[in-house]
Design an enzyme around this catalytic site. Structure first.
Site, short mmCIF file in Angstrom:
data_model
loop_
_atom_site.label_atom_id
_atom_site.label_comp_id
_atom_site.label_asym_id
_atom_site.label_seq_id
_atom_site.Cartn_x
_atom_site.Cartn_y
_atom_site.Cartn_z
N GLU A 138 9.92 2.11 10.47
CA GLU A 138 10.91 2.73 10.27
C GLU A 138 10.29 4.30 10.33
OE1 GLU A 138 13.76 0.14 7.46
OE2 GLU A 138 13.32 2.21 6.75
N LYS A 143 0.92 -0.97 -0.08
CA LYS A 143 0.06 -0.06 0.00
C LYS A 143 0.91 1.27 -0.11
CE LYS A 143 -1.71 3.05 1.96
NZ LYS A 143 -1.55 4.59 1.52
N GLU A 177 9.89 16.89 14.15
CA GLU A 177 10.12 16.77 12.81
C GLU A 177 9.66 17.76 11.90
OE1 GLU A 177 9.16 12.99 10.77
OE2 GLU A 177 10.97 12.53 10.33
N CYS A 227 14.19 10.82 6.25
CA CYS A 227 14.19 10.47 7.88
C CYS A 227 15.69 10.73 8.29
CB CYS A 227 13.83 9.13 7.78
SG CYS A 227 15.03 8.04 6.93
#
Ligand code: NAD
Length: 502
Positions: free
Chosen positions: A262, A187, A395, A296
């Site tokens: 992750e 997905k 973030e 990331c």
């Protein structure tokens, strides 16, 4: 300029094949009645319509992957290797299409996306070559018994990927799963669905049997959620935000699935006054302003020793001012538009937050009027920040760097570790003992000393704390996608305790 025009024309010609993106279920292309629109981050135009996967689509895909698992898990490692190599070759053949469409779909500069296909193909080749040894275990003899372990593929895997480097990240999950003998339902992110479609086409053309790799497009809360809850799916390999990871953990709990996460990061780059400052500047700038800062492992917190703070910030600022923001298909562009309006609003929101928290905006701190009128922001450098500001803790996932001074090793470690995240850490010093001490002390899954994010495929990749659970890379990937079984055989020499014998 002519190269840009040429790239736009080529990208549009590739795009013309994809007016409506279909799912790929049980070897067949399936288009949903309901679709959602996929817009360009460059000029906001409609790129394509995308089939909106439902729980019923996920059910078909999961059952298909369950059936296919019965045969794919028994295909020999050597044959799996050959098929995965064919997929890698086919990726290379379509590398230009993949690069241009990835860039168009995500706003990531072609400068970086040109390698997207190559890196994806490398992932397939690497895990292809490991497929024949995936089942290997250990032999653990004792005096009376031989214990040996073997690994067996886990079953159908749900792979859920984000939009920042969607092609590369999909291959990073799907290649080891297939090499291990698992089947997959993928997905992809709703903001960047194009190259996932190409990848599923490639796999079919390369001879992967029907049902081994299913693709269902759709929204996270519907298609993603159903995938995580489906009983036929044995594990979820997820890359995305930490709070989505928490949701998924709740969603998989009823069916007790294995998860690999992750997640986000707020990674420190720590520069000591004995570092090679020119190389440290190159690495610091690369690691936050490449890939639009939507990365990331980006070095989003710059920790600089007070003795060189002003000098170092000046060097960084000069470079940030010179960064070339532009159309992502222009080969000279270094920073392109952000993925989507909601993400653009989020990143722009931090420009105000920084100001009200009292940080200094040294460069940028505003939207950028880029070609096409898309979601461009100026590469931004905040200084005079401290670690409890939101710009140092959250973030931002854009080309935005927050600089914080520190006094000594202890202070650097204290600041670096004072965050919920723990994905990566970068240390710059010419003192090797200090490099080792910092590497030991940093709470992060990956540390680079005097280097930027250099990946070595056999090495473990992943984060601590809110940055993730589990490791990818080399044999670590197989640990996730496979069950370990221990077999204990007696030599017939040991005494069995006797019960109930008169
Ligand atoms: P996201 O969490 O919003 O979405 C990721 C995927 O999860 C998408 O496919 C989405 O549709 C799906 N999803 C959303 N809600 C879901 C639900 N309830 N159940 C199942 N699936 C659901 O992340 P994003 O905004 O696409 O990506 C950016 C994030 O990814 C950043 O936080 C970034 O740090 C992280 N990331 C981490 C790594 C790493 O290796 N640690 C690598 C790349 C990106």
């Amino acid at each position: 300029m002519s190269k840009l025009k040429d790239n736009i024309a080529k990208a549009d010609s590739f795009l013309s094949k994809y007016s409506v993106l279909s799912h790929h279920i049980d070897g067949v292309s399936v288009t949903s009645k309901n679709t959602f629109d996929n817009h360009s981050p460059i000029d906001k135009r409609l790129l394509c319509k995308v089939s909106k996967g439902t729980a019923a689509d996920i059910d078909k895909a999961a059952l298909s992957s369950q059936r296919a698992f019965q045969t794919w898990s028994r295909v020999s490692g050597k044959n799996r290797r050959d098929i995965l190599h064919s997929i890698a070759d086919a990726i290379d053949k379509r590398s230009e299409e993949i690069a241009l469409l990835e860039s168009l779909d995500t706003g990531q500069p072609l400068k970086f996306m040109a390698k997207a296909a190559t890196r994806g193909a490398e992932n397939f080749r690497f895990f292809a070559d490991k497929a024949p040894e995936a089942a290997n275990g250990l032999s653990m003899p004792t005096e009376d018994h031989m214990n040996y372990s073997v690994r067996q593929p886990l079953g159908p895997i749900g792979v859920i990927t984000p939009w920042n480097t969607p092609f590369m990240l999909s291959t990073w999950k799907i290649a080891p799963a297939l090499a291990a003998g698992c089947t997959v339902v993928h997905k992809p992110a709703e903001f960047s669905p194009l190259t996932a479609t190409i990848l599923a086409d490639i796999a079919t053309d390369a001879g992967l049997p029907a049902g081994v790799w299913n693709l269902v497009h759709g929204l996270g809360e519907v298609a993603g959620r159903s995938l995580t809850e489906h009983p036929a799916i044995k594990a979820v390999a997820f890359v995305g935000e930490s709070r989505t990871g928490s949701m998924i953990m709740r969603q998989v709990s009823d069916t007790l699935k294995r998860v690999h996460f992750e997640l986000g990061g707020k990674n420190p780059i720590i520069v000591f006054d004995d570092a090679d400052l020119d190389r440290a500047v190159d690495a610091a700038v690369l690691m936050i302003y490449s890939l639009n800062g939507e990365r990331c492992t980006s070095s989003s917190r710059l920790l600089v020793q007070s003795t060189i703070y002003d000098q170092f910030i000046e060097k960084i600022a000069a470079r940030v001012r010179a960064i070339n923001v532009g159309h992502p298909l222009d080969p000279a562009t270094e920073v392109g538009p952000l993925i989507h309006e909601t993400h653009y609003d989020k990143v722009c929101g931090y420009f105000k937050i920084a100001e009200s928290d009292g940080a200094q905006t040294v460069v940028g701190g505003a939207a950028h009027d880029g070609p096409g009128g898309g979601y461009y922001v100026k590469p931004t450098l905040f200084a005079k920040a401290h670690n409890d500001m939101r710009i140092a803790q959250e973030e931002i996932f854009g080309p935005v760097l927050t600089a914080i001074p520190f006094s000594d090793e202890q202070d650097a470690l204290r600041i670096a570790n004072a965050t919920q995240y723990g994905l990566a850490g970068y240390v710059w010093t010419q003192n090797s003992g200090r490099g080792l001490r910092m590497a030991n002390g940093l709470d992060a899954g990956m540390i680079w000393v005097n280097s930027e994010n250099n990946r070595h495929l056999p090495a473990p990749f992943g984060g601590m704390k809110a940055s993730g659970i589990g490791r990818d890379g080399g044999d670590w990937s197989f640990e996730f996608y496979m069950e370990t079984k221990n077999v204990c055989l007696a030599y017939g020499t040991h005494t069995i305790p006797v019960l109930g014998k008169l």
